[in-house]
Scaffold this motif. Structure first.
Motif, short mmCIF file in Angstrom:
data_model
loop_
_atom_site.label_atom_id
_atom_site.label_comp_id
_atom_site.label_asym_id
_atom_site.label_seq_id
_atom_site.Cartn_x
_atom_site.Cartn_y
_atom_site.Cartn_z
N ALA A 24 0.80 -1.21 -0.03
CA ALA A 24 -0.12 0.03 -0.07
C ALA A 24 1.03 1.29 0.05
O ALA A 24 0.56 2.35 -0.72
CB ALA A 24 -0.99 0.07 1.27
N ALA A 25 1.95 1.42 0.91
CA ALA A 25 2.73 2.34 0.92
C ALA A 25 3.34 2.75 -0.32
O ALA A 25 3.62 3.74 -0.94
CB ALA A 25 3.66 2.13 2.05
N LEU A 26 4.10 1.48 -1.01
CA LEU A 26 4.72 1.68 -2.14
C LEU A 26 3.78 2.13 -3.48
O LEU A 26 4.16 2.73 -4.29
CB LEU A 26 5.37 0.14 -2.62
N GLN A 27 2.59 1.59 -3.53
CA GLN A 27 1.68 2.16 -4.58
C GLN A 27 1.35 3.50 -4.06
O GLN A 27 1.08 4.25 -5.11
CB GLN A 27 0.06 1.22 -4.29
N ALA A 28 1.39 4.14 -3.04
CA ALA A 28 1.20 5.60 -2.62
C ALA A 28 2.24 6.21 -3.50
O ALA A 28 2.13 7.32 -4.02
CB ALA A 28 1.01 5.92 -1.23
N GLU A 29 3.58 5.80 -3.17
CA GLU A 29 4.68 6.33 -4.12
C GLU A 29 4.67 6.14 -5.47
O GLU A 29 4.71 7.23 -6.27
CB GLU A 29 5.85 5.67 -3.58
N ALA A 30 4.19 5.30 -5.95
CA ALA A 30 3.81 4.75 -7.47
C ALA A 30 2.90 5.88 -7.93
O ALA A 30 2.92 6.55 -9.05
CB ALA A 30 3.12 3.51 -7.84
N GLU A 31 1.68 6.36 -7.24
CA GLU A 31 0.74 7.34 -7.86
C GLU A 31 1.39 8.53 -7.52
O GLU A 31 1.21 9.37 -8.47
CB GLU A 31 -0.46 7.09 -6.80
N ALA A 32 2.23 8.90 -6.49
CA ALA A 32 2.74 10.09 -6.59
C ALA A 32 3.86 10.55 -7.48
O ALA A 32 3.87 11.64 -8.13
CB ALA A 32 3.41 10.36 -5.10
#
Length: 126
Positions: A24-32
Motif C-alpha cells: 500500500a505504501a509503495l503504491q502511494a509512491e507509485a501514484e505520487a
C-alpha cells in the motif's frame, strides 16, 4: 525516507528503500511519481543547483512519460537504473533519456503487471 543524492548509488539506495515498503505504501509512491515526476524527484533526492534547474526545464511531456514508467516499475518492484557519467569540461548540452525492457499487461485490476528494467541515462554533447 531520507533524501539520496542523484547518483547511480543514490538511485539504487532509494529503490532499495522503496521496495521495503508495504504494498500500500509503495503504491502511494507509485501514484505520487506518476502524478508529478518533478515534485517526487525533488522530494526524494538531494539535487545540486544545476540538477534542480535542469529538472525544472524538463519538458512536461517527457516528465509525464518518465513518471508513468517509474510508477509501473514501483508497482511491480522492478529495477530502475541510472547511468550518469561526469559531465565534460567546457560548454556542453545535457540529454536525458530512458530506455526499458518493460513488458506491461493488465488483467483489468488496479495495478498493471510488468516485467523488465527501466534505465535513465544522461549523455552529453560538446
Amino acid at each position: 525516507m531520507a533524501k539520496q543524492p542523484m547518483t547511480p548509488t543514490g538511485v539504487q539506495n532509494k529503490i532499495n528503500a522503496l521496495y521495503l515498503l508495504s504494498d500500500a505504501a509503495l503504491q502511494a509512491e507509485a501514484e505520487a511519481i506518476q502524478a508529478d515526476f518533478k515534485a517526487w524527484i525533488k522530494a526524494n533526492f538531494s539535487l545540486s543547483t544545476q540538477q534542480g534547474d535542469y529538472l525544472d526545464r524538463l519538458n512536461s511531456q517527457i516528465s509525464t512519460y518518465f513518471g508513468s514508467q517509474s510508477s509501473i516499475c514501483f508497482s511491480n518492484r522492478l529495477p530502475i537504473e541510472l547511468i550518469y557519467p561526469e559531465p565534460p569540461t567546457g560548454e556542453y548540452s545535457k540529454w536525458t533519456g530512458a530506455s526499458n525492457s518493460l513488458a506491461v499487461k493488465s488483467d483489468g485490476s488496479r495495478i498493471p503487471v510488468a516485467t523488465g528494467t527501466l534505465t535513465f541515462e544522461f549523455t552529453y554533447t560538446v
